[in-house]
Design an enzyme around this catalytic site. Structure first.
Site, mmCIF file in Angstrom:
data_model
loop_
_atom_site.group_PDB
_atom_site.id
_atom_site.type_symbol
_atom_site.label_atom_id
_atom_site.label_comp_id
_atom_site.label_asym_id
_atom_site.label_seq_id
_atom_site.Cartn_x
_atom_site.Cartn_y
_atom_site.Cartn_z
ATOM 1 N N ILE A 94 59.179 39.351 -58.920
ATOM 2 C CA ILE A 94 58.189 38.500 -59.492
ATOM 3 C C ILE A 94 57.239 38.001 -58.399
ATOM 4 C CG2 ILE A 94 57.293 36.712 -61.244
ATOM 5 C CD1 ILE A 94 60.366 36.403 -62.042
ATOM 6 N N GLY B 242 57.692 34.814 -50.877
ATOM 7 C CA GLY B 242 57.013 33.973 -50.167
ATOM 8 C C GLY B 242 57.519 33.379 -48.961
ATOM 9 N N THR B 243 57.291 32.338 -48.437
ATOM 10 C CA THR B 243 57.971 32.277 -47.242
ATOM 11 C C THR B 243 59.304 31.638 -47.380
ATOM 12 O OG1 THR B 243 56.800 30.133 -47.217
ATOM 13 C CG2 THR B 243 56.111 31.382 -45.704
ATOM 14 N N LYS C 65 62.353 35.146 -52.120
ATOM 15 C CA LYS C 65 61.969 35.888 -53.319
ATOM 16 C C LYS C 65 62.516 35.578 -54.477
ATOM 17 C CE LYS C 65 60.628 40.757 -52.025
ATOM 18 N NZ LYS C 65 61.187 42.072 -51.864
ATOM 19 N N VAL C 66 61.577 35.870 -55.703
ATOM 20 C CA VAL C 66 62.096 35.459 -57.070
ATOM 21 C C VAL C 66 62.238 36.896 -57.772
ATOM 22 C CG1 VAL C 66 61.771 34.393 -59.123
ATOM 23 C CG2 VAL C 66 61.049 33.183 -57.118
ATOM 24 N N LYS D 155 66.245 33.012 -57.863
ATOM 25 C CA LYS D 155 65.252 32.861 -56.593
ATOM 26 C C LYS D 155 66.474 32.955 -55.470
ATOM 27 C CE LYS D 155 62.611 28.963 -54.355
ATOM 28 N NZ LYS D 155 61.984 27.892 -54.836
ATOM 29 N N ASP E 105 54.020 19.859 -54.668
ATOM 30 C CA ASP E 105 53.409 21.161 -54.354
ATOM 31 C C ASP E 105 53.099 21.847 -55.949
ATOM 32 O OD1 ASP E 105 52.432 23.519 -53.443
ATOM 33 O OD2 ASP E 105 54.228 24.573 -53.292
#
Lengths: 445, 329
Positions: free
Chosen positions: A32, A35-36, A39-40, A86, A206
């Site tokens: 989906i 990012g840093t 992954k998801v 995740k 965030d």
């Protein structure tokens, strides 16, 4: 024998033979986001698939680790439960160096990856431990965590929508505003989740549209607690350890002025930005991020453009609006750039902004104003905001934010080009183009 | 939840009954037998998770913690991790020195005072060079297993906070309960709490129960100290009101460890009367508090029997046994 005991040999063996394996339980449908952090992936239970007895076992026996999805993922029926898995990127240079030393680009002579344990990152530890304690209808629910083969898999409930995607589908191809009662219900539920976090002494740090999921029955689920942390007994300032928090457009002014001891009020500022974005369908303070100088990582750049965007709408802050502003570390540079010798100090303009976007509701404007208080000690708190007049007036908050809405949002897009969840070399960087902000999303379409 | 003990994983997932605990330990013994039979570990029945061993592990952890200068709360968290882990894993299938180091490494992260993995490994190697592998990867590997064994429940609630809360509450309501906790009482109770991590108490009872038990013991202890002092007559100036718990003194009150029984002591000394009044008032407070008194009594007894065991503690014996098991010499 002795040396095997020293490296926990007997115990490790006992555990490894009985460990739950992520790929035996879940079928990975695609990913989906990347990012840093890692992954998801989107996944479902494997057993659902094997409706002919042990068929799935049979398939796994062939190659349990690299089985591609063998059916069209978009025909899935409504009652299948999906998960968002995740996977944290296995940290840092240590492993790369060690792998490099082994030659063969981190593979052994048989072509198997060599992976080393490097210690779980602080943010992964935080997210694991906090999510394990939290249980609230407006927070994404953590189903389980699997630790397997040096990787961490956090298995969450999957949600079809998020606020970024909802905003996007209201602004493309043409602008059609989100009805006010929908915005109201969404933002109230966001505040409800934030209230819960703050009551548990957790500051999210965030909040942004991409991190606010919405289920298909219109329930907000705040996600990604990767930057969240407890603030009940900070012996060190929150600044220590995480110098930069919150995605730039949603970052509160006190953070932009270098605050060391900030408060949960930073989350409320971000909620204000999200509310404004739901109303206008674009980020309200869309500054240019000044990047950290890679040769001098210790110096945190001053975010002039971001502050400018804020001041253009809310006015240049004065000591009347924000009595303690002079105490912030970056007050001086702020003063130099925006006050001293600057002929154009901005005056407060929020009501004009609200008029321009076509807003008519005084209470809504009032809530925005309360969330955009410069002084964090005067900014409205999450639980106060829950009973703001905006939420108490005629059109009431709904449990299903989509109620009465005749828009069908698209399902979350998934990518199937790199779905080997067990690989330690997931190409996180190419994944990044599918990530986060609307620009990336547009291109992906 | 993270702010609230009552909905925390500590209470809902990791608080157990004594029976369940014993059952788990029986299962571990069966497991050890199986491991021995299949040749995975040697038969060393004298390596037992008894009070002697537990005190030894505690002192190891404290030593490493001191070297790294970590906060007390991180140390306490590490101790709970250690006890939790050893509910499910046998001492004889792991390297206890590596376990201690790993517990502290994870605890420092959870309590937001992270230590670099290289630093913690090098400090541990300074203390126990023959037991700690140089490769930091071994510690990082154990971290996964430790966290997995605890079912990834890592957030803890410690009685130190309850102790401070009770102190503050008594201060705020001194007119109602007629007494407060002095600095010495607080210090005594605090060091009792430090030691309480050797026991199973943190698996069995809520943190406030353990805090109350510690307060109770320190008040009663103080009374006893005063009795000893009064009995010692002119020698009394030899006694220094040290922060450190005097094991003998605590042992001396085990005879009347049941709550209230010590009030039957009638002394003529003025200060002792004050102490008795204080105990009575504390009991008043407890009666008002809806705290489970049976649990408080149980916790008190467990803490006291720890000091009895400590009296017979033999460090060399444990160290040698572990050396034989881990190094074969």
């Amino acid at each position: 024998m002795a040396s095997s005991l020293l490296t926990i040999g007997p115990y490790r063996h006992r555990k490894d033979v009985s460990r739950q394996q992520v790929l035996l339980k879940y079928l990975i449908l695609g990913y989906i986001a990347a990012g840093t952090y890692g992954k998801v992936y989107k996944a479902r239970y494997k057993t659902v698939l094997g409706n002919e007895g042990d068929e799935s076992d049979h398939v796994e026996a062939v190659d349990p680790l690299r089985m591609p999805p063998k059916f069209d993922v978009n025909t899935g029926d409504e009652d299948v439960q999906f998960f968002a898995i995740k996977k944290f990127k296995s940290d840092n240079h240590l492993s790369a160096k060690a792998a490099g030393a082994a030659g063969q680009n981190g593979h052994d002579i048989n072509g198997n990856e060599i992976v080393h344990y490097t210690g779980i990152s602080q943010s992964a530890i935080r997210e694991m431990s906090l999510c394990r304690e939290l249980n609230h209808k407006n927070i994404t629910k953590l189903m389980e965590i699997i630790l397997e083969n040096k990787s961490i898999y956090m298995i969450f409930e999957f949600f079809e929508h998020d606020l970024l995607q909802i905003i996007h589908s209201h602004s493309h191809p043409e602008i059609k505003p989100i009805p006010e009662h929908t915005v109201k219900s969404l933002i109230w539920q966001v505040l409800n989740g934030v209230t819960f976090l703050h009551k548990n002494w957790i500051v999210h740090r965030d909040l942004k549209p991409a991190n606010i999921m919405v289920s298909s029955d219109g329930v907000v689920k705040i996600g990604d607690l990767g930057l969240a942390r407890k603030f009940n007994n900070p012996l060190q300032s929150l600044y220590t350890g995480d110098k930069v928090v919150v995605t730039i457009w949603y970052r509160a002014p006190e953070l932009l002025l270098g605050a060391r001891y900030y408060t949960p009020a930073i989350d409320l500022w971000a909620v204000g930005c999200i509310l404004a974005e739901l109303l206008s369908l674009r980020p309200i303070f869309k500054g240019e991020e000044a990047k950290i100088d890679l040769n001098n990582k210790k110096t945190i750049p001053f975010q002039k453009s971001q502050l400018q965007k804020i001041f253009e709408i809310l006015g240049t802050p004065t000591t009347e609006m924000w009595p303690n502003i002079q105490k912030y570390p970056d007050f001086f540079i702020f003063h130099q750039l925006f006050v001293h010798g600057n002929p154009t100090t901005y005056s407060p303009n929020l009501s004009k902004w609200y008029n321009v976007i076509g807003g008519k509701n005084k209470n809504c404007l009032g809530l925005l104003r309360d969330l955009f208080q410069y002084d964090p000690s005067l900014r409205i708190s999450a639980d106060e905001a829950l009973v703001h007049p905006f939420f108490l007036e005629n059109s009431k908050v709904r449990e299903n934010a989509f109620e009465g809405l005749n828009v069908k949002y698209p399902r979350r897009r998934i990518y199937t080009d790199d779905i080997d969840i067990t690989s330690h070399n997931n190409n996180f960087n190419t994944g990044k183009r599918h990530n986060d902000e609307a620009a990336g999303r547009k291109r992906a379409r | 939840m993270s702010a609230d003990y009552w909905s925390s994983s500590q209470r809902t997932k990791w608080q157990v009954s004594r029976e369940a605990l014993e059952e788990n330990r029986r299962r571990l013994i069966v497991l050890e037998k199986k491991l021995v039979q299949s040749g995975l570990i040697k038969d060393q029945p004298h390596i037992r998770y008894d009070a002697n061993m537990r005190i030894y592990l505690h002192t190891l952890l404290v030593k490493l913690g001191r070297r790294l200068n970590v906060r007390q709360v991180a140390l306490a968290t590490a101790e709970v991790y250690l006890v939790r882990f050893l509910v499910r894993v046998s001492l004889r299938e792991i390297n206890i020195y590596l376990l201690i180091t790993t517990c502290l490494y994870v605890a420092c992260k959870i309590e937001e005072c992270p230590q670099h993995i290289r630093l913690i490994v090098s400090e541990a190697r300074n203390l126990w060079p023959e037991y700690i592998p140089q490769d930091v990867g071994k510690l990082a590997e154990f971290e996964f297993y430790l966290i997995e064994e605890m079912d990834m429940y890592l957030v803890l609630h410690h009685p130190y906070k309850s102790l401070i809360q009770i102190r503050d509450f008594l201060e705020g309501n001194s007119s109602l309960y007629g007494f407060t906790l002095g600095k010495d009482d607080l210090q005594h109770a605090w060091s009792l709490l430090n030691d309480s991590y050797i026991t199973d108490l943190h698996l069995l009872f809520p943190p406030h129960t353990i805090a109350i038990a510690a307060i109770y013991i320190s008040i009663v202890l103080r009374k006893n100290l005063n009795i000893i002092r009064a009995g010692a007559g002119s020698d009394s100036n030899k006694y220094t009101d040290s922060m450190k718990m005097q094991i003998d003194d605590i042992v001396s009150i085990t005879g009347d460890s049941t709550i209230r029984s010590s009030t039957n002591y009638q002394s003529h000394s003025h200060s002792i009367d004050e102490d008795t009044i204080k105990i009575d008032r504390f009991m008043d407070f407890l009666n008002h508090s809806h705290v489970n008194l049976n649990e408080v009594i149980e916790a008190t007894q467990e803490m006291i029997s720890l000091y009895v065991a400590w009296d017979r503690y033999n460090e060399g014996q444990v160290r040698k046994a572990l050396q034989f098991m881990l190094l074969g010499r």
